[in-house]
Design an enzyme around this catalytic site. Structure first.
Site, mmCIF file in Angstrom:
data_model
loop_
_atom_site.group_PDB
_atom_site.id
_atom_site.type_symbol
_atom_site.label_atom_id
_atom_site.label_comp_id
_atom_site.label_asym_id
_atom_site.label_seq_id
_atom_site.Cartn_x
_atom_site.Cartn_y
_atom_site.Cartn_z
ATOM 1 N N TYR A 159 0.816 -1.214 0.000
ATOM 2 C CA TYR A 159 0.000 0.000 0.000
ATOM 3 C C TYR A 159 0.853 1.269 0.000
ATOM 4 C CZ TYR A 159 -3.969 -3.022 1.123
ATOM 5 O OH TYR A 159 -4.936 -4.000 1.096
ATOM 6 N N ASP B 164 -2.525 -17.955 1.212
ATOM 7 C CA ASP B 164 -3.726 -18.514 0.585
ATOM 8 C C ASP B 164 -4.233 -19.720 1.378
ATOM 9 O OD1 ASP B 164 -1.366 -19.738 -0.203
ATOM 10 O OD2 ASP B 164 -2.055 -20.247 -2.214
ATOM 11 N N ASP C 263 -10.381 -9.352 7.700
ATOM 12 C CA ASP C 263 -11.792 -9.152 7.349
ATOM 13 C C ASP C 263 -12.513 -10.499 7.234
ATOM 14 O OD1 ASP C 263 -11.707 -6.428 7.334
ATOM 15 O OD2 ASP C 263 -12.349 -6.192 5.241
ATOM 16 N N LYS D 266 3.644 -15.186 1.300
ATOM 17 C CA LYS D 266 3.656 -15.975 0.065
ATOM 18 C C LYS D 266 5.112 -16.168 -0.358
ATOM 19 C CE LYS D 266 0.665 -16.810 -2.646
ATOM 20 N NZ LYS D 266 0.141 -18.166 -2.971
ATOM 21 N N ASP E 106 -5.023 -7.254 5.759
ATOM 22 C CA ASP E 106 -6.266 -6.573 5.412
ATOM 23 C C ASP E 106 -7.332 -7.607 5.033
ATOM 24 O OD1 ASP E 106 -8.086 -4.681 4.676
ATOM 25 O OD2 ASP E 106 -6.911 -3.818 3.053
#
Ligand code: NAD
Length: 363
Positions: A142, A226, A254, A193, A250
């Site tokens: 970000y 993942d 959620d 990852k 993020d």
């Protein structure tokens, strides 16, 4: 007697309504413990823009920085949709987080037993769920450079963002993750990852080093982000602390939040290096659709104050008492509209605050 300085920033929409209930719990904490709170309040978000022309004034920021903890409501609303980006309500919140150098975002995903049926998963998978996300908040994709949308020689466009983490940035968030685990179940799952991203490989290496050098009492596992997403819906109770970067944090937090039922229940903390106050706020927004109706759920805000007690004010006992009071009110089937179900009692924002207070006083 200890005095703690608290800054309340109610913000917009339902912010002032839920903050009114937090102030009841602040007053209870003073009555029940050997502590006083020096409480000030300020404007942030759209209300600050309306009154002061900016979503967070220098004066409010300076006053907030001088406190031990900042409790925020929420900012934003359609009223300010046409305002320039740098003056939007959200810009005030982003400035606050940046100025506090709040790099560690703590988001618990707790499923209160009484609300387990509100989850999208079967009760047995979520009842008793208590996991904590430690998400890196101030770096990663970000913020990484280069970024932007560029036009290539052939006239087509390319969108660019850069996943970038320094060793120091990974180290400091890893310390937070391990220290949180020491205060909880003693287990960290670090999600990245590393199979396809160099930044993920460095993340794994640095987290491993920090673990080896400092936290032999904590169990560390590495998990690909993942797979972590899948495991969160398959068996969320396997996790204690999930340590992860800004982007994966993020998404994964959620996902986990929604396992627990309602947005109105979820607190968060954003912490820096200890020199600045922690910022505590509900995960939800300003809920303009219900603002002013007195029906908002104040529990996320009250639990955010409980996090401030635990993480900034060293009052873990008081925090546990507040969390237990919330648990017992829910067990009594007292509900605001957002968590109401057939057979439970629907109450207003202030009635919910009073019910929690009564449990605290009865304690
Ligand atoms: P929201 O979280 O405000 O609301 C989503 C839905 O959940 C709405 O139906 C709302 O009524 C309900 N809800 C949220 N909190 C609730 C509570 N405590 N009790 C009962 N119901 C609750 O998200 P949104 O509608 O996407 O955004 C509204 C505004 O809030 C926007 O301006 C957005 O930018 C802002 N926002 C601010 C923050 C923040 O201040 N940290 C976070 C998210 C969104």
């Amino acid at each position: 007697m200890t005095t703690h300085k608290l800054m309340l920033l109610p913000g917009d929409g339902i912010g002032p309504e839920i903050m009114a209930e937090v102030t009841k719990v602040i007053a209870w904490t003073e009555r029940a413990f050997d502590v006083t709170f020096d409480v000030s309040s300020g404007l942030v978000g759209g209300c600050a823009y309306d009154a002061e022309g900016v979503p967070l004034s220098d004066e409010t920021l300076a006053a907030a920085k001088a406190c031990d903890a900042i409790i925020m409501g929420a900012v934003g609303g359609p009223k300010w949709d046409g305002v320039d980006y740098d003056k939007r309500p959200e810009a005030g919140l982003l400035r606050l987080r940046k100025e506090l150098d709040a790099f560690a975002n703590l988001r618990p995903a707790i499923c209160f037993d009484a609300l387990a049926d509100a989850s999208s998963l079967k009760r047995e998978f979520v009842a008793g769920l208590d996991l904590l996300f430690v998400r890196e908040l101030s770096s990663g994709v970000y913020f990484g450079e280069p970024r932007g949308i560029e036009t290539l020689d052939d006239g087509s466009r390319v969108g660019i963002n850069t996943q970038r983490y320094t060793e120091a940035e990974i180290e400091r968030i890893a310390h937070v993750g391990f220290q949180m685990a020491q205060k909880r179940g003693g287990r960290v799952a670090s999600a990245e990852k590393s199979n396809v991203m160099e930044a993920g490989l460095l993340w794994r290496e640095v987290v491993t080093e920090v673990h080896q050098d400092h936290y032999s009492d904590v169990e560390l596992t590495h998990i690909l982000a993942d797979n972590c997403a899948m495991q969160l819906v398959k068996n969320p109770k396997q996790f204690d602390v999930i340590l992860t970067d800004n982007l994966f944090g993020d998404l994964l937090s959620d996902e986990a939040a929604m396992l627990t039922g309602s947005l109105g229940m979820l607190p968060s903390a954003s912490l820096g290096n200890g020199e600045m106050p922690g910022l505590y706020e509900p995960v939800h927004g300003s809920a303009p659709d219900i603002a002013g109706e007195g029906i908002a759920n104040p529990i996320a805000a009250i639990l955010s104050f409980a996090m401030a007690l635990r993480y900034s004010l060293n009052m873990g006992g008081a925090a546990t008492a507040v969390e237990a009071a919330v648990d017992r009110v829910l067990a009594d089937n007292v509900r605001t509209s957002d968590i109401w179900a057939e057979g439970t009692m629907r109450v207003t924002t202030s009635q919910m605050g009073d019910a929690i207070l009564k449990k605290l006083d009865d304690n």
